[in-house]
Design a protein around this motif. Structure first.
Motif, mmCIF file in Angstrom:
data_model
loop_
_atom_site.group_PDB
_atom_site.id
_atom_site.type_symbol
_atom_site.label_atom_id
_atom_site.label_comp_id
_atom_site.label_asym_id
_atom_site.label_seq_id
_atom_site.Cartn_x
_atom_site.Cartn_y
_atom_site.Cartn_z
ATOM 1 N N ILE A 76 33.967 38.357 41.970
ATOM 2 C CA ILE A 76 35.248 38.120 42.625
ATOM 3 C C ILE A 76 35.896 39.477 42.903
ATOM 4 N N LYS A 81 39.610 36.353 44.304
ATOM 5 C CA LYS A 81 38.969 35.537 45.337
ATOM 6 C C LYS A 81 37.477 35.848 45.384
ATOM 7 N N ALA A 82 36.681 34.868 45.728
ATOM 8 C CA ALA A 82 35.232 35.047 45.805
ATOM 9 C C ALA A 82 34.868 36.059 46.883
#
Length: 137
Positions: A76, A81-82
């Motif tokens: 991440i 967030k990915a």
């Protein structure tokens, strides 16, 4: 009732096991590590003895396994967030260290000869779907 422990995960190094141990203990699960002192003393024996074993009470094994499965195995960014692959847009992206240039190779050789861990390596990301290697800017 006997309190027997069940191994639910194995880790190469103690630091990885300690992170998961903390997560499980925060959920109220009693955790025991085995072989962590041996591996802390000599990390090169980790593969020979099967790594650090993370054990929980048999009665808590199923709940602990569900918690382990909920932890993402992929990278991440700093905002949580990915990371997306620039080629296929997959979120199955993992960070890895590479030795591809002279500086990192020399650092690895010096570390190997002197008995210390390598102090320079280049981190990149690799997509699990398409095997694309890339950097994040």
């Amino acid at each position: 009732m006997s309190q027997t422990f069940k191994t639910i995960a194995k880790f190469q190094y103690t630091a990885e096991a300690q992170i998961i141990k903390g997560r499980l203990e925060s959920e109220g699960i009693e955790v025991f590590l085995s072989d962590n002192i041996t591996i802390d003393t000599d990390p090169l024996v980790s593969n020979a003895i099967g790594g650090v074993k993370l054990k929980v009470l048999s009665t808590d094994a199923m709940q602990a396994q569900h918690i382990l499965e909920s932890i993402s195995k992929y990278s991440i960014d700093d905002e949580g967030k990915a990371i997306h692959c620039p080629n296929c847009n997959s979120t199955k992206v993992a960070m890895f260290s590479t030795i591809k240039d002279f500086k990192s190779f020399f650092a690895f050789i010096f570390g190997f000869i002197s008995g210390t861990l390598p102090f320079y390596s280049k981190d990149k990301y690799r997509c699990a779907n398409c095997n694309t290697e890339f950097d994040i800017k």
